[in-house]
Design a protein around this motif. Structure first.
Motif, PDB file in Angstrom:
ATOM      1  N   GLY A 250       0.803  -1.223   0.000  1.00  7.71           N
ATOM      2  CA  GLY A 250       0.000   0.000   0.000  1.00  7.71           C
ATOM      3  C   GLY A 250       0.828   1.261   0.000  1.00  7.71           C
ATOM      4  O   GLY A 250       0.338   2.340   0.347  1.00  7.71           O
ATOM      5  N   LEU A 251       2.100   1.159  -0.400  1.00 10.95           N
ATOM      6  CA  LEU A 251       3.025   2.282  -0.376  1.00 10.95           C
ATOM      7  C   LEU A 251       3.363   2.741  -1.793  1.00 10.95           C
ATOM      8  O   LEU A 251       3.136   1.996  -2.762  1.00 10.95           O
ATOM      9  CB  LEU A 251       4.308   1.883   0.350  1.00 10.95           C
ATOM     10  CG  LEU A 251       4.157   1.637   1.856  1.00 10.95           C
ATOM     11  CD1 LEU A 251       5.343   0.860   2.391  1.00 10.95           C
ATOM     12  CD2 LEU A 251       4.016   2.972   2.601  1.00 10.95           C
ATOM     13  N   PRO A 252       3.926   3.927  -1.951  1.00 12.63           N
ATOM     14  CA  PRO A 252       4.370   4.362  -3.280  1.00 12.63           C
ATOM     15  C   PRO A 252       5.410   3.389  -3.823  1.00 12.63           C
ATOM     16  O   PRO A 252       6.182   2.801  -3.050  1.00 12.63           O
ATOM     17  CB  PRO A 252       4.999   5.738  -3.008  1.00 12.63           C
ATOM     18  CG  PRO A 252       4.390   6.193  -1.728  1.00 12.63           C
ATOM     19  CD  PRO A 252       4.135   4.959  -0.929  1.00 12.63           C
ATOM     20  N   PRO A 253       5.459   3.197  -5.141  1.00 13.32           N
ATOM     21  CA  PRO A 253       6.369   2.194  -5.710  1.00 13.32           C
ATOM     22  C   PRO A 253       7.838   2.406  -5.357  1.00 13.32           C
ATOM     23  O   PRO A 253       8.587   1.443  -5.204  1.00 13.32           O
ATOM     24  CB  PRO A 253       6.129   2.311  -7.218  1.00 13.32           C
ATOM     25  CG  PRO A 253       5.450   3.620  -7.420  1.00 13.32           C
ATOM     26  CD  PRO A 253       4.664   3.872  -6.176  1.00 13.32           C
ATOM     27  N   GLU A 254       8.242   3.683  -5.208  1.00 12.80           N
ATOM     28  CA  GLU A 254       9.657   3.931  -4.901  1.00 12.80           C
ATOM     29  C   GLU A 254      10.055   3.382  -3.536  1.00 12.80           C
ATOM     30  O   GLU A 254      11.237   3.116  -3.288  1.00 12.80           O
ATOM     31  CB  GLU A 254       9.971   5.422  -4.968  1.00 12.80           C
ATOM     32  CG  GLU A 254       9.244   6.295  -3.955  1.00 12.80           C
ATOM     33  CD  GLU A 254       7.929   6.827  -4.464  1.00 12.80           C
ATOM     34  OE1 GLU A 254       7.408   7.792  -3.873  1.00 12.80           O
ATOM     35  OE2 GLU A 254       7.407   6.271  -5.471  1.00 12.80           O
ATOM     36  N   ALA A 255       9.072   3.174  -2.631  1.00 17.64           N
ATOM     37  CA  ALA A 255       9.388   2.636  -1.310  1.00 17.64           C
ATOM     38  C   ALA A 255      10.004   1.245  -1.414  1.00 17.64           C
ATOM     39  O   ALA A 255      10.853   0.864  -0.598  1.00 17.64           O
ATOM     40  CB  ALA A 255       8.133   2.585  -0.434  1.00 17.64           C
TER      41      ALA A 255
ATOM     42  N   THR B  70      13.919   5.440 -13.112  1.00 16.72           N
ATOM     43  CA  THR B  70      12.544   5.588 -12.627  1.00 16.72           C
ATOM     44  C   THR B  70      11.616   6.324 -13.603  1.00 16.72           C
ATOM     45  O   THR B  70      10.416   6.002 -13.642  1.00 16.72           O
ATOM     46  CB  THR B  70      12.533   6.292 -11.257  1.00 16.72           C
ATOM     47  OG1 THR B  70      13.360   7.467 -11.309  1.00 16.72           O
ATOM     48  CG2 THR B  70      13.058   5.359 -10.185  1.00 16.72           C
ATOM     49  N   PRO B  71      12.102   7.291 -14.391  1.00 19.85           N
ATOM     50  CA  PRO B  71      11.175   7.913 -15.351  1.00 19.85           C
ATOM     51  C   PRO B  71      10.616   6.924 -16.371  1.00 19.85           C
ATOM     52  O   PRO B  71       9.539   7.147 -16.938  1.00 19.85           O
ATOM     53  CB  PRO B  71      12.046   8.979 -16.034  1.00 19.85           C
ATOM     54  CG  PRO B  71      13.136   9.275 -15.056  1.00 19.85           C
ATOM     55  CD  PRO B  71      13.417   7.972 -14.391  1.00 19.85           C
ATOM     56  N   LEU B  72      11.328   5.820 -16.586  1.00 19.62           N
ATOM     57  CA  LEU B  72      10.905   4.863 -17.602  1.00 19.62           C
ATOM     58  C   LEU B  72       9.715   4.012 -17.156  1.00 19.62           C
ATOM     59  O   LEU B  72       9.112   3.318 -17.984  1.00 19.62           O
ATOM     60  CB  LEU B  72      12.080   3.943 -17.972  1.00 19.62           C
ATOM     61  CG  LEU B  72      13.340   4.646 -18.506  1.00 19.62           C
ATOM     62  CD1 LEU B  72      14.422   3.622 -18.801  1.00 19.62           C
ATOM     63  CD2 LEU B  72      13.018   5.474 -19.750  1.00 19.62           C
ATOM     64  N   VAL B  73       9.406   4.049 -15.857  1.00  9.94           N
ATOM     65  CA  VAL B  73       8.313   3.200 -15.377  1.00  9.94           C
ATOM     66  C   VAL B  73       7.015   3.993 -15.212  1.00  9.94           C
ATOM     67  O   VAL B  73       6.047   3.473 -14.652  1.00  9.94           O
ATOM     68  CB  VAL B  73       8.682   2.522 -14.031  1.00  9.94           C
ATOM     69  CG1 VAL B  73       9.925   1.668 -14.176  1.00  9.94           C
ATOM     70  CG2 VAL B  73       8.866   3.550 -12.919  1.00  9.94           C
ATOM     71  N   TYR B  74       6.969   5.210 -15.709  1.00 10.84           N
ATOM     72  CA  TYR B  74       5.761   6.030 -15.565  1.00 10.84           C
ATOM     73  C   TYR B  74       4.539   5.314 -16.140  1.00 10.84           C
ATOM     74  O   TYR B  74       3.471   5.302 -15.532  1.00 10.84           O
ATOM     75  CB  TYR B  74       5.958   7.375 -16.269  1.00 10.84           C
ATOM     76  CG  TYR B  74       4.787   8.319 -16.099  1.00 10.84           C
ATOM     77  CD1 TYR B  74       4.774   9.241 -15.069  1.00 10.84           C
ATOM     78  CD2 TYR B  74       3.683   8.266 -16.956  1.00 10.84           C
ATOM     79  CE1 TYR B  74       3.690  10.104 -14.892  1.00 10.84           C
ATOM     80  CE2 TYR B  74       2.595   9.102 -16.789  1.00 10.84           C
ATOM     81  CZ  TYR B  74       2.602  10.016 -15.757  1.00 10.84           C
ATOM     82  OH  TYR B  74       1.521  10.853 -15.579  1.00 10.84           O
ATOM     83  N   PHE B  75       4.691   4.699 -17.311  1.00  9.31           N
ATOM     84  CA  PHE B  75       3.562   4.043 -17.983  1.00  9.31           C
ATOM     85  C   PHE B  75       3.464   2.548 -17.665  1.00  9.31           C
ATOM     86  O   PHE B  75       2.728   1.827 -18.327  1.00  9.31           O
ATOM     87  CB  PHE B  75       3.657   4.242 -19.501  1.00  9.31           C
ATOM     88  CG  PHE B  75       3.417   5.655 -19.940  1.00  9.31           C
ATOM     89  CD1 PHE B  75       2.125   6.152 -20.014  1.00  9.31           C
ATOM     90  CD2 PHE B  75       4.475   6.500 -20.254  1.00  9.31           C
ATOM     91  CE1 PHE B  75       1.891   7.464 -20.417  1.00  9.31           C
ATOM     92  CE2 PHE B  75       4.253   7.802 -20.643  1.00  9.31           C
ATOM     93  CZ  PHE B  75       2.957   8.300 -20.728  1.00  9.31           C
ATOM     94  N   LEU B  76       4.208   2.103 -16.656  1.00  9.43           N
ATOM     95  CA  LEU B  76       4.139   0.692 -16.272  1.00  9.43           C
ATOM     96  C   LEU B  76       2.762   0.407 -15.663  1.00  9.43           C
ATOM     97  O   LEU B  76       2.390   0.990 -14.645  1.00  9.43           O
ATOM     98  CB  LEU B  76       5.232   0.365 -15.251  1.00  9.43           C
ATOM     99  CG  LEU B  76       5.183  -1.014 -14.579  1.00  9.43           C
ATOM    100  CD1 LEU B  76       5.263  -2.137 -15.597  1.00  9.43           C
ATOM    101  CD2 LEU B  76       6.304  -1.146 -13.547  1.00  9.43           C
ATOM    102  N   PRO B  77       1.975  -0.501 -16.261  1.00 12.62           N
ATOM    103  CA  PRO B  77       0.636  -0.778 -15.724  1.00 12.62           C
ATOM    104  C   PRO B  77       0.700  -1.525 -14.390  1.00 12.62           C
ATOM    105  O   PRO B  77       1.506  -2.443 -14.210  1.00 12.62           O
ATOM    106  CB  PRO B  77      -0.023  -1.627 -16.814  1.00 12.62           C
ATOM    107  CG  PRO B  77       1.090  -2.188 -17.608  1.00 12.62           C
ATOM    108  CD  PRO B  77       2.236  -1.222 -17.504  1.00 12.62           C
TER     109      PRO B  77
ATOM    110  N   GLU C 129       4.357   8.883 -11.802  1.00 10.76           N
ATOM    111  CA  GLU C 129       5.664   9.504 -11.554  1.00 10.76           C
ATOM    112  C   GLU C 129       6.321   8.918 -10.315  1.00 10.76           C
ATOM    113  O   GLU C 129       5.714   8.841  -9.245  1.00 10.76           O
ATOM    114  CB  GLU C 129       5.488  11.010 -11.385  1.00 10.76           C
ATOM    115  CG  GLU C 129       6.815  11.748 -11.271  1.00 10.76           C
ATOM    116  CD  GLU C 129       6.637  13.253 -11.223  1.00 10.76           C
ATOM    117  OE1 GLU C 129       7.630  13.956 -10.987  1.00 10.76           O
ATOM    118  OE2 GLU C 129       5.498  13.715 -11.426  1.00 10.76           O
ATOM    119  N   VAL C 130       7.557   8.491 -10.477  1.00 12.02           N
ATOM    120  CA  VAL C 130       8.358   7.961  -9.381  1.00 12.02           C
ATOM    121  C   VAL C 130       9.539   8.895  -9.168  1.00 12.02           C
ATOM    122  O   VAL C 130      10.244   9.221 -10.133  1.00 12.02           O
ATOM    123  CB  VAL C 130       8.867   6.528  -9.685  1.00 12.02           C
ATOM    124  CG1 VAL C 130       9.760   6.026  -8.568  1.00 12.02           C
ATOM    125  CG2 VAL C 130       7.686   5.587  -9.893  1.00 12.02           C
TER     126      VAL C 130
END
Length: 575
Positions: free
Chosen positions: A48-53, A360-367, A249-250
């Protein structure tokens, strides 16, 4: 210096670090890093956390474990079960997506780290032995089912909630009419692809002439292929406009310095979840570490592992992460990739740090459906319900403990399930030791050996009762021995001497000593001798420190055969 090396294993293995080990560790780090990038993002989503965590929780904790851990193959970071437990615990005190939720996750990591560190300093690693393997297997299997159910909403593209299986299924059914067909196609395709990668890619590549090693690396990179393919599809086809949920955005940065909350109220609320996460995380980690170490005849120090995992969790608390432990899948990958020292983990952390800054910018559109598929495929390998069948045929008590743990975890949630598992493990241990195996033994003809009269043809004496206790005597089971002895004497009034064969007794605590004194007094009153045989040295030393031996209504024999001969001679003389 030796004491320092004991607490900082890096100073030990680091002295002999070679160029060959460096080469192997770098190769393992590359493979594990490729695997960890999508996995870390996915487990943060599960928590339940932001992906960067997930990325942050895989950098500094790994570095700290490299310094303080003893396993040369264990890969520390977010894992599925601990991520689920984090979501369940933190969800009780804050709403997902809020600053309070993130702060609570940091506090949970700090608490878990402090508990693990304290257990390591006070050498309490043995406490993990009170969790039986069947119960842990049942809890992990139930958790795998819960995790899979919790990720179906991302595969279906719907909004659903719930902490128990019943709530999750009910919520999914209630929102089934809002399924996003595009998200469903992405999620199902990614899941099917990842299952095929796990089972079928390596054999296919080997048939095509690819070396087994290269085929194994390609298999480990399967999730990365799914990530790249689905991300390009969402970006190129503009699928976000069709309602496909993406990571977004990460932050493009190294782990930030963070401060867990020290609120007494929050600490009190999260204390018990932190205890459960610490125990489950340690058991999972030490099991993996010892399994991999045994393959190379290496040694794992459980107490130092507590310190290593404690340091890793404290590091996560101060660098934007959440509770971590040693993961099974990544550790096996690390081992198979040739990791020789914990330095492989440090190189993995370096690779993840580079990814956090540059990729990390490359995963913006990662579903999110792809990340859910990654989690589902990973955790379904943990669901092994065959433990129910195995325990049913081997031990009914173990079966009831496993079944109860699974049922409570699915119906009432993770915290209740793991609490029940801990209680059931301890209760099971106490129940088994409270009714120790006690065998009446006789002499095997022509030998000096004594065996169970119900299993072997042996010589017995109607006036002599010899009981072999196959357990240490302590407050839980001493009364059982007293009751058993009274029953035998009531059934056989011809008994004139009782011998307690102590070859399997490693300890007699004070409560058991008092029971033995009562038995001795009662036997003396009815004219029956009470003797001991084959008493171990440490047990004898403690008995000598009491008055029991001076008041003993009989003798202590070095061997059971000596007792057999001596008491037989006394009997013949009396006749």
């Amino acid at each position: 210096m030796d004491k320092i090396r004991e607490f900082v294993p890096l100073l030990d293995w680091g002295r002999t670090y070679s160029r060959h080990a460096l080469s192997n560790d770098l190769m393992a780090a590359v493979i594990v890093t490729i695997m960890l990038i999508p996995q870390s993002l996915a487990y943060a989503l599960l928590a339940g956390l932001p992906p960067e965590a997930g990325i942050y929780a895989s950098i500094v904790p790994i570095l700290l474990y490299t310094v303080f851990g003893t396993s040369r193959a264990l890969a520390v970071g977010p894992v599925a079960v601990v991520s689920l437990m984090t979501a369940a615990a933190v969800g009780e005190v804050a709403q997902q997506g809020t600053m309070g939720y993130t702060a609570a996750a940091l506090t949970l990591a700090g608490l878990s780290g402090a508990l693990l560190l304290a257990m390591g300093i006070f050498r309490l690693g043995f406490l993990a032995n009170f969790l039986s393997h069947p119960v842990i297997a049942g809890f992990i299997a139930a958790s795998g089912i819960l995790i899979t159910a919790s990720q179906l909403k991302h595969v279906l593209g719907i909004s659903a909630s719930g902490d128990t299986l019943i709530d999750m299924v009910a919520s999914l059914v209630a929102h089934i009419d809002t399924v996003n067909p595009v998200t469903l196609v992405i999620g199902v395709s990614a899941t099917a692809f990842l299952f095929w990668v796990r089972k079928g890619l390596k054999p296919t590549l080997v048939k095509l002439g690819v070396s087994p090693g290269a085929a194994g690396v390609a298999t480990k990179a399967g999730p990365v292929v799914a990530v790249i393919a689905t991300t390009l599809a969402v970006w190129g086809l503009g699928l976000t406009g069709l309602g496909v949920a993406v990571v977004g955005e990460v932050p493009q940065s190294l782990p930030p310095l963070t401060m867990p909350s020290l609120s007494p109220e929050l600490l009190g609320t999260l204390f018990m979840p932190a205890v459960l996460i610490s125990v489950i995380g340690f058991v999972e980690s030490i099991s993996v570490a010892q399994t991999l170490a045994a393959k190379k005849r290496q040694r794992i120090d459980p107490d130092q592992e507590l310190i290593g995992l404690g340091a890793a969790n404290i590091g996560a608390a101060f660098t934007g992460g959440y509770p971590v432990t040693g993961g099974f899948s990544r550790s096996v990958v690390n081992y198979d990739a040739g990791a020789e020292t914990p330095a492989a983990g440090a190189f993995t952390a370096l690779g993840l740090a580079i990814a956090a800054v540059a990729l990390t910018p490359l995963v913006y559109f990662l579903p999110k459906a792809t990340l859910a598929a990654t989690i589902i495929v990973a955790v379904l390998s943990l669901v092994d319900l065959s433990i129910l069948r195995k325990t049913w045929f081997y031990s009914k008590s173990d079966f009831y403990a496993v079944a109860t743990t699974i049922l409570l975890t699915l119906v009432l949630g993770v915290e209740v399930g793991v609490s029940a598992g801990v209680v059931m493990s301890i209760a099971l241990h106490l129940y088994k030791t409270s009714r120790p195996h006690v065998a009446e033994v006789g002499c095997v003809p022509g030998t000096q050996h004594f065996r169970n009269i119900n299993r072997h043809r042996v010589e017995t004496d109607t006036s002599l009762l010899t009981l072999r206790v196959d357990e240490s005597l302590y407050f839980v089971n001493a009364r059982f021995l007293e009751d058993l002895l009274q029953d035998r004497l009531a059934e056989r009034p011809e008994i004139r001497n009782v011998i307690l064969m102590c070859s399997a007794v490693n300890e007699i605590d004070y409560s058991a000593l008092e029971i033995l004194e009562v038995i001795n007094h009662r036997l003396k009153e009815i004219g029956v001798g009470f003797h001991l045989s084959e008493v171990k040295g440490p047990v004898m030393d403690r008995l000598k420190g009491a008055h029991f031996l001076q008041e003993l209504n009989g003798r202590v024999f070095l061997s059971q055969y000596d007792a057999w001969l001596a008491l037989g001679s006394l009997r013949h003389a009396a006749q």
